[in-house]
Design an enzyme around this catalytic site. Structure first.
Site, PDB file in Angstrom:
ATOM      1  N   LYS A 103      34.361  38.780  46.127  1.00  0.00           N
ATOM      2  CA  LYS A 103      34.160  38.716  44.670  1.00  0.00           C
ATOM      3  C   LYS A 103      35.240  37.836  44.046  1.00  0.00           C
ATOM      4  CE  LYS A 103      36.776  43.004  44.353  1.00  0.00           C
ATOM      5  NZ  LYS A 103      36.679  44.450  44.531  1.00  0.00           N
ATOM      6  N   TYR A 147      62.138  27.687  26.667  1.00  0.00           N
ATOM      7  CA  TYR A 147      61.861  28.193  25.307  1.00  0.00           C
ATOM      8  C   TYR A 147      62.762  29.364  24.956  1.00  0.00           C
ATOM      9  CZ  TYR A 147      57.762  25.240  24.752  1.00  0.00           C
ATOM     10  OH  TYR A 147      56.934  24.162  24.618  1.00  0.00           O
TER      11      TYR A 147
HETATM   12  C1  LIG Z   1      37.220  44.970  45.656  1.00  0.00           C
HETATM   13  C2  LIG Z   1      36.575  46.081  46.384  1.00  0.00           C
HETATM   14  C3  LIG Z   1      36.934  46.396  47.700  1.00  0.00           C
HETATM   15  C4  LIG Z   1      38.074  45.742  48.417  1.00  0.00           C
HETATM   16  O1  LIG Z   1      39.290  46.328  48.007  1.00  0.00           O
HETATM   17  P1  LIG Z   1      40.679  45.815  48.639  1.00  0.00           P
HETATM   18  O2  LIG Z   1      41.689  46.735  48.080  1.00  0.00           O
HETATM   19  O3  LIG Z   1      40.843  44.417  48.158  1.00  0.00           O
HETATM   20  O4  LIG Z   1      40.514  45.907  50.094  1.00  0.00           O
HETATM   21  C5  LIG Z   1      36.187  47.359  48.347  1.00  0.00           C
HETATM   22  N1  LIG Z   1      35.186  48.010  47.740  1.00  0.00           N
HETATM   23  C6  LIG Z   1      34.835  47.747  46.463  1.00  0.00           C
HETATM   24  C7  LIG Z   1      33.711  48.496  45.841  1.00  0.00           C
HETATM   25  C8  LIG Z   1      35.530  46.786  45.742  1.00  0.00           C
HETATM   26  O5  LIG Z   1      35.175  46.535  44.484  1.00  0.00           O
END
Ligand SMILES: *Cc1c(COP(=O)(O)O)cnc(C)c1O
Length: 363
Positions: free
Chosen positions: A35, A260
């Protein structure tokens, strides 16, 4: 072309990390989480790079899955599951999922009804999600049972996977995760023999009992171990190195300010290097003085506020520093998690905030 900031993306490191998942959970299928553009690493590149090592990929939204199907030409990847975890169900969306062959995470009972009542061009695979504590997505036990009975053997439903997501599997205290795992595993067992998917990276590393049929690694593929437990030759490798270049060097006197509001003041005569990366590249503006930046393999300290295109570091203790030198903002030699700790955030956020103008260099 002439971009002074870039990320290097290391395929061997990605594959190594994926192999670690396989070693930790040898019985499980892997649904690699890609994702948010593969946690900022380029989803299509990640998919192509590990297609032969996994059984599917997880994304948040339809468009992410669609883009992967559109660009990835790997025949292996075409047969993989592509799961959408964060879309609201609607008849139009479910029809598109069915048409594309995407799996759909059913996170509330209304979504299950939508699957059952929509006229679909093909049955779809559903991942029924149980809420085990985060109260974000997922069904109550009663809704889960009702959704299961509604979809099991329904002609619109190709198959069912029982799924849940832990709230704190990286914690040293395992009690909450053990309780949450028992909740889904007991409920699932009562409903019959269905594939289950519980484990994110932290659970893959520290809760073998949760592996079951499908594991869902995200951050560990990209080289961050949220538990800090993997060591020696099991230690994960950073996939992304965020790099930039020194474009100015200045000697400042005791009491001189930098950046800054002159937030940083020289405690004595110091050498300041200006680096061509700023918050518009995805380096966090929240970074405080002292945040490490790697120069010639040594840690220099951020000195002064991060601006849009630039940041400044104290290189007084690295005398070999010269104009044009490469610096590493995070990656090999400087874990993103370490930078994140200084900035009150996590590697996940750093990775996903790299912006468009930063060049991608795939190794
Ligand atoms: C993002 C996600 C994961 C992966 O989690 P990590 O901590 O990055 O391993 C697994 N299951 C779901 C439903 C997620 O949204």
């Amino acid at each position: 072309m002439h971009t002074p900031s870039w990320i290097e993306l290391n395929r061997a490191a990605l594959r190594f990390n994926c192999e670690q998942v396989r070693e930790l959970a040898p019985q499980a299928n892997i649904l690699a989480m890609v994702k948010a553009n593969g946690y900022g690493h380029g989803a299509d590149w990640v998919v192509e790079s590990i297609a032969d090592l996994v059984g599917g990929f997880g994304v948040a939204r339809f468009d992410e899955a669609y883009e992967i199907r559109r660009v990835v030409n790997n025949p292996q990847a075409k047969r993989h599951r592509l799961l959408l975890i964060a879309n609201a169900a609607s008849p139009a969306l479910l029809q598109d999922c069915a048409e594309q062959g995407f799996d759909f995470a059913v996170s509330n009972f209304e979504a299950a009804q939508c699957v059952a009542q929509t006229s679909l061009p093909a049955p779809i695979s559903t991942w029924l999600k149980l809420n085990i504590g985060m109260n974000r997505l997922g069904m109550s036990v009663t809704e889960f049972e009702r959704a299961h009975h509604l979809l099991h053997k329904h002609p619109n439903c190709r198959d069912i996977i029982h799924m849940s997501h832990f709230s704190e599997s990286e914690d040293r205290d395992h009690s909450a995760t053990n309780r949450q795992a028992a909740q889904i595993l007991n409920l699932s067992a009562q409903l019959g023999n269905f594939p289950r998917s519980l484990a994110n990276s932290a659970a893959i590393i520290s809760h073998p009992r949760t592996h079951r049929e499908w594991v869902r690694p995200g951050i560990m593929l990209y080289g961050d171990d949220p538990t800090g437990l993997l060591s020696g030759d099991k230690q994960l490798k950073p996939v992304m190195s965020f790099k930039s270049q020194i474009i100015a060097l200045k000697d400042v006197a005791e009491g001189d300010g930098v950046g800054y509001n002159r937030r940083w003041r020289a405690p004595g005569p110091r050498r300041i290097a200006t680096v061509a990366a700023g918050y518009a590249d995805g380096y966090p503006r929240s970074a405080p003085d002292g945040t490490p930046v790697l120069v010639h393999g040594k840690r220099a300290a951020l000195a002064g506020r991060v601006s849009m295109d630039l940041l400044t570091i104290d290189v007084s203790d690295i005398p070999e520093t010269k104009l044009g030198d490469e610096v590493t903002l995070w990656g090999e030699g400087l874990p993103a998690a370490e930078v994140g700790r200084h900035c009150q955030t996590i590697s996940y956020e750093l990775f996903t905030r790299i912006t468009e103008r930063v060049e991608r260099r795939w190794l």
